[in-house]
Design an enzyme around this catalytic site. Structure first.
Site, mmCIF file in Angstrom:
data_model
loop_
_atom_site.group_PDB
_atom_site.id
_atom_site.type_symbol
_atom_site.label_atom_id
_atom_site.label_comp_id
_atom_site.label_asym_id
_atom_site.label_seq_id
_atom_site.Cartn_x
_atom_site.Cartn_y
_atom_site.Cartn_z
ATOM 1 N N LYS A 222 -10.525 -1.075 10.593
ATOM 2 C CA LYS A 222 -10.650 -2.229 9.697
ATOM 3 C C LYS A 222 -10.969 -3.509 10.462
ATOM 4 O O LYS A 222 -11.139 -4.563 9.872
ATOM 5 C CB LYS A 222 -9.356 -2.428 8.893
ATOM 6 C CG LYS A 222 -9.092 -1.323 7.860
ATOM 7 C CD LYS A 222 -7.919 -1.690 6.990
ATOM 8 C CE LYS A 222 -7.248 -0.505 6.316
ATOM 9 N NZ LYS A 222 -8.019 0.064 5.210
ATOM 10 N N GLN B 80 -4.503 -5.661 6.798
ATOM 11 C CA GLN B 80 -5.475 -6.559 6.158
ATOM 12 C C GLN B 80 -5.381 -7.993 6.681
ATOM 13 O O GLN B 80 -5.999 -8.885 6.112
ATOM 14 C CB GLN B 80 -5.282 -6.554 4.632
ATOM 15 C CG GLN B 80 -5.422 -5.202 3.980
ATOM 16 C CD GLN B 80 -6.857 -4.656 4.000
ATOM 17 O OE1 GLN B 80 -7.799 -5.329 4.412
ATOM 18 N NE2 GLN B 80 -7.021 -3.422 3.567
ATOM 19 N N HIS C 6 0.874 -1.188 0.000
ATOM 20 C CA HIS C 6 0.000 0.000 0.000
ATOM 21 C C HIS C 6 0.909 1.236 0.000
ATOM 22 O O HIS C 6 2.015 1.189 0.553
ATOM 23 C CB HIS C 6 -0.834 -0.043 1.285
ATOM 24 C CG HIS C 6 -1.910 0.979 1.390
ATOM 25 N ND1 HIS C 6 -1.671 2.254 1.821
ATOM 26 C CD2 HIS C 6 -3.235 0.915 1.130
ATOM 27 C CE1 HIS C 6 -2.810 2.937 1.830
ATOM 28 N NE2 HIS C 6 -3.778 2.142 1.411
ATOM 29 N N CYS D 208 -4.613 2.591 -3.821
ATOM 30 C CA CYS D 208 -3.381 3.048 -3.163
ATOM 31 C C CYS D 208 -2.242 2.045 -3.366
ATOM 32 O O CYS D 208 -1.445 1.806 -2.448
ATOM 33 C CB CYS D 208 -3.590 3.293 -1.672
ATOM 34 S SG CYS D 208 -4.792 4.566 -1.347
ATOM 35 N N ASP E 210 2.986 -5.206 7.940
ATOM 36 C CA ASP E 210 1.799 -4.357 7.909
ATOM 37 C C ASP E 210 0.581 -5.271 8.010
ATOM 38 O O ASP E 210 0.232 -5.968 7.056
ATOM 39 C CB ASP E 210 1.795 -3.548 6.598
ATOM 40 C CG ASP E 210 0.502 -2.763 6.412
ATOM 41 O OD1 ASP E 210 -0.398 -2.869 7.261
ATOM 42 O OD2 ASP E 210 0.403 -2.044 5.396
HETATM 43 N N1 7TS Z 1 -1.764 -0.940 4.686
HETATM 44 C C1 7TS Z 1 -2.655 -1.695 4.027
HETATM 45 C C2 7TS Z 1 -2.274 -3.070 3.579
HETATM 46 C C3 7TS Z 1 -3.930 -1.175 3.788
HETATM 47 O O1 7TS Z 1 -4.832 -1.926 3.137
HETATM 48 C C4 7TS Z 1 -4.254 0.136 4.220
HETATM 49 C C5 7TS Z 1 -5.575 0.772 3.928
HETATM 50 C C6 7TS Z 1 -3.288 0.853 4.938
HETATM 51 C C7 7TS Z 1 -2.045 0.288 5.128
HETATM 52 C C8 7TS Z 1 -3.554 2.208 5.490
HETATM 53 O O2 7TS Z 1 -4.476 2.110 6.530
HETATM 54 P P1 7TS Z 1 -5.102 3.418 7.205
HETATM 55 O O3 7TS Z 1 -6.128 2.883 8.143
HETATM 56 O O4 7TS Z 1 -4.006 4.130 7.886
HETATM 57 O O5 7TS Z 1 -5.691 4.220 6.085
HETATM 58 N N2 7TS Z 1 -6.245 0.214 2.835
HETATM 59 C C9 7TS Z 1 -7.331 0.767 2.233
HETATM 60 C C10 7TS Z 1 -7.953 0.162 1.161
HETATM 61 O O6 7TS Z 1 -7.605 -0.904 0.669
HETATM 62 N N3 7TS Z 1 -8.985 0.926 0.761
HETATM 63 O O7 7TS Z 1 -9.038 2.004 1.551
HETATM 64 C C11 7TS Z 1 -8.012 1.908 2.480
#
Ligand code: 7TS
Length: 415
Positions: free
Chosen positions: A236, A213, A133, A374, A210
């Site tokens: 999430k 997910q 990401h 992203c 990370d």
């Molecule tokens: N890393 C991964 C693998 C992610 O899927 C996301 C967000 C982030 C980092 C960042 O997370 P945040 O909570 O700090 O924003 N992924 C997504 C997505 O797939 N669609 O919207 C956000």
């Protein structure tokens, strides 16, 4: 739409009952039942999480760690209990290894900034996979600009799996860190992080996982993986927005400088010299999101009560079913066919632009995501600008996947 009770032999998951915990799932959009398949972006919240947070605001609220008064102590107790809860959930050795942040993005920026300050010199190398990401790419590019480090990209095969041979070959005596997503937010690939950690450590490097997910979908244990850092977001994993977690091994966090300065993170301040608080407070400047932390703790109780293994089995079966059903649609191109795949399916259909597909599916009540997710380097790897993506959660049903499949088929016939 009816959501038949899903009582698999493995899981005994009463999906109807589970769905009733999430009021938003009863909503209609465009006068159609909502089919929410954008769970990788954020999950919906069970009533218990929102109730716990409003209860705290209405009857406990006070700033934490500072007051001697009753409410402040009660709020501090809730906040620190949430930290203990997170530590148990991911198998950390101690709650002082749990830093609360705003989310995965802030956790990654904290490590990039502070780890690089303590451990990276010009010419040192950091390895990333091509499926990261942007939040696990851009902070490292900022470090590259500041310190002259070298970023190396771990390739993947056409199924979307890390090429382990190529990975091993990337190590040199200058490799200091591997930063890898546990599960791809586009391909759903579950990366072999335990194996990757062993390789990194054998080469004297550290590994950051990370978990944005992965933590919502199956049991994740930091001591079993032996990762040096793990990041994830509360929103999430059925918790509130604005709260996230950085896990770091104590011996590393101890040697890393603070990320931000301010209240809460100091031990003593004079104009000449300031000493810092012990872990994890050294990394938590300012008033923390203590209500969010409590909400996250309740969300973790919720999923644990259902059983992370049960959630995993339920979502694995949904993913398998979705892949099977989608592949029957003419013109379907599925991205990410790894043997180890979880809760995300990405695709394009014929020449239909994913944005058109997403917009028309939305009109049929189906919420999914289109675009680059992203992960532009990953789009480039597969030679596309964008993809459509459906992502699942513990409350997703087979009937919703059937609805997705028939809606795609309907849209396809319009072109
Ligand atoms: N890393 C991964 C693998 C992610 O899927 C996301 C967000 C982030 C980092 C960042 O997370 P945040 O909570 O700090 O924003 N992924 C997504 C997505 O797939 N669609 O919207 C956000």
């Amino acid at each position: 739409m009816r959501h038949p009770t899903f009582l698999s032999l493995h899981t005994m998951f009463d999906i109807e009952k589970i769905r009733s915990d999430f009021p938003i799932l009863e909503r209609k959009v465009y006068d159609r039942p909502l089919v929410y398949l954008d769970n990788a972006a954020t999950t919906q919240k069970p009533r218990c999480v929102v109730d716990a947070m409003s209860e705290e605001y209405f009857s406990v609220n006070a700033n934490v760690h500072r007051g001697v008064h009753f409410l402040s102590q009660q709020a501090t107790d809730l906040h620190e209990a949430a930290r203990e809860r997170v530590a148990r959930f991911i198998g950390a050795a101690s709650s002082s290894e749990i830093v609360f942040t705003r989310g995965t993005t802030e956790s990654l920026n904290l490590v990039a900034s502070s780890f690089s300050e303590a451990f990276l010199r010009e010419g040192d190398e950091v390895l990333l996979t091509v499926m990261e990401h942007h939040s696990n790419i851009v902070p490292w590019q900022l470090v590259r600009e500041r310190k002259g480090i070298v970023l190396k990209v771990i390739p993947i095969n056409d199924a979307g799996e890390v090429d382990m041979e190529a990975y091993e070959k990337l190590f040199t005596p200058r490799t200091r860190l591997v930063a890898v997503t546990h599960v791809s937010n586009v391909l759903g690939t579950v990366n072999p992080v335990k194996q990757m950690a062993a390789v990194a450590h054998a080469h004297g490097a550290r590994i950051l996982v990370d978990g944005a997910q992965s933590v919502p979908h199956f049991p994740v244990n930091v001591q079993d993986i032996d990762c040096d850092f793990l990041t994830f977001s509360g929103h999430k994993v059925y918790g509130p927005t604005g709260i996230g977690v950085l896990y770091g091994k104590e011996e590393l966090l101890d040697r890393m400088p603070p990320y931000q300065g301010g209240g809460e993170m100091i031990s003593r301040v004079t104009f000449e010299h300031t000493t810092f608080e012990r872990l994890p407070f050294k990394f938590e400047a300012g008033t923390p999101d203590y209500v969010g932390a409590h909400g996250l703790g309740v969300a973790l109780d919720y999923v644990e009560q259902l059983g992370m293994e049960n959630i995993h089995l339920h979502e694995r079966e949904l993913t398998r079913y979705a892949m099977e059903q989608l592949s029957l649609i003419p013109g379907m191109r599925l991205f990410g066919t790894a043997a180890e795949k979880d809760a995300v399916v990405a695709f394009t259909v014929g020449d239909i632009h994913p944005l058109d597909l997403g917009t028309l599916l939305d009109r049929l009540g189906i919420a999914l995501r289109t675009g680059h997710h992203c992960a532009q380097p990953l789009m480039a790897r597969f030679g596309v600008e964008s993809m459509a993506r459906a992502s699942f959660a513990l409350y997703t049903t087979r009937a919703e996947i059937d609805a997705l499949v028939s809606a795609i088929d309907r849209v396809r016939k319009m072109f």
